[in-house]
Design an enzyme around this catalytic site. Structure first.
Site, PDB file in Angstrom:
ATOM      1  N   GLU A  57       0.811  -1.220   0.000  1.00  0.00           N
ATOM      2  CA  GLU A  57       0.000   0.000   0.000  1.00  0.00           C
ATOM      3  C   GLU A  57       0.849   1.277   0.000  1.00  0.00           C
ATOM      4  O   GLU A  57       0.529   2.234  -0.690  1.00  0.00           O
ATOM      5  CB  GLU A  57      -0.904  -0.010   1.230  1.00  0.00           C
ATOM      6  CG  GLU A  57      -1.860   1.139   1.318  1.00  0.00           C
ATOM      7  CD  GLU A  57      -2.768   1.008   2.534  1.00  0.00           C
ATOM      8  OE1 GLU A  57      -3.126   2.060   3.090  1.00  0.00           O
ATOM      9  OE2 GLU A  57      -3.118  -0.119   2.922  1.00  0.00           O
ATOM     10  N   ASP A  58       1.930   1.279   0.743  1.00  0.00           N
ATOM     11  CA  ASP A  58       2.669   2.527   0.958  1.00  0.00           C
ATOM     12  C   ASP A  58       4.055   2.597   0.314  1.00  0.00           C
ATOM     13  O   ASP A  58       4.649   3.668   0.268  1.00  0.00           O
ATOM     14  CB  ASP A  58       2.842   2.782   2.459  1.00  0.00           C
ATOM     15  CG  ASP A  58       1.527   3.087   3.157  1.00  0.00           C
ATOM     16  OD1 ASP A  58       0.574   3.480   2.475  1.00  0.00           O
ATOM     17  OD2 ASP A  58       1.470   2.914   4.385  1.00  0.00           O
TER      18      ASP A  58
END
Length: 186
Positions: free
Chosen positions: A56-57
């Site tokens: 996600e990051d």
């Protein structure tokens, strides 16, 4: 496996700090892993906890996790990854994404819930610390600025994770949710 996962996550998050702070981002996944370690010594769950934000990051894809750590770890990391809503910004899709996460956790396996609890308890600890430091300004760092919306989300997470109520980690999580959010609930 855990040592390799820590190295992988550290490299993926290198040079990044937690939103609105100067704290190196890797502190969060390491804390999430430590929380998971208070519940289980399952090496794959510990690896998934430290890797939970790399897709996600940090721009890593699930296939890379699968290649490096296997199917189970990849599935656990994928289950903790917030999905994009095509054509919508993070702000506009906040409610949709959070409801999807709540629904997913409600039906998830105990393993998925353990990894999620590590992440969410770490988030609550940070939120309380930053609330004490910044007061109401703390909400400005998030896509969703309304603390009542965060209260709804974290209360629903607690309900979805309640099968872990026999753990110290869940009890701390529930207490922190009460402490931080009771003032915002209607």
């Amino acid at each position: 496996m855990v040592d390799r996962a820590i190295c992988f996550a550290t490299k993926a998050h290198s040079g990044v700090v937690r939103k609105g702070t100067k704290i190196p981002y890797i502190a969060h996944p390491l804390e999430a892993m430590a929380i998971v370690g208070s519940i289980t010594d399952d090496q794959e769950l510990l690896a998934a906890a430290v890797l939970h934000d790399v897709v996600e990051d940090a721009g890593v894809n699930v296939a890379d996790i699968r290649t490096e750590f296997g199917d189970r770890v990849a599935a656990l990391v994928d289950s903790e990854t917030d999905s994009e809503v095509p054509g919508m910004s993070h702000i506009d899709s906040w409610q949709i994404r959070k409801q999807a996460a709540i629904d997913h956790l409600a039906a998830a396996s105990r393993d998925v819930k353990i990894v999620a609890l590590g992440d969410k308890l770490s988030n609550m600890r940070a939120m309380l610390l930053h609330y004490h430091e910044q007061g109401e300004q703390v909400w400005q760092r998030f896509n969703q600025k309304d603390p009542a919306c965060h209260a709804w989300y974290y209360r629903q997470l607690a309900q979805s994770l309640s099968s872990l109520s026999d753990t110290d980690a869940f009890q701390e999580f529930a207490a922190l949710v009460d402490q931080v959010f009771s003032r915002y609930e209607k």
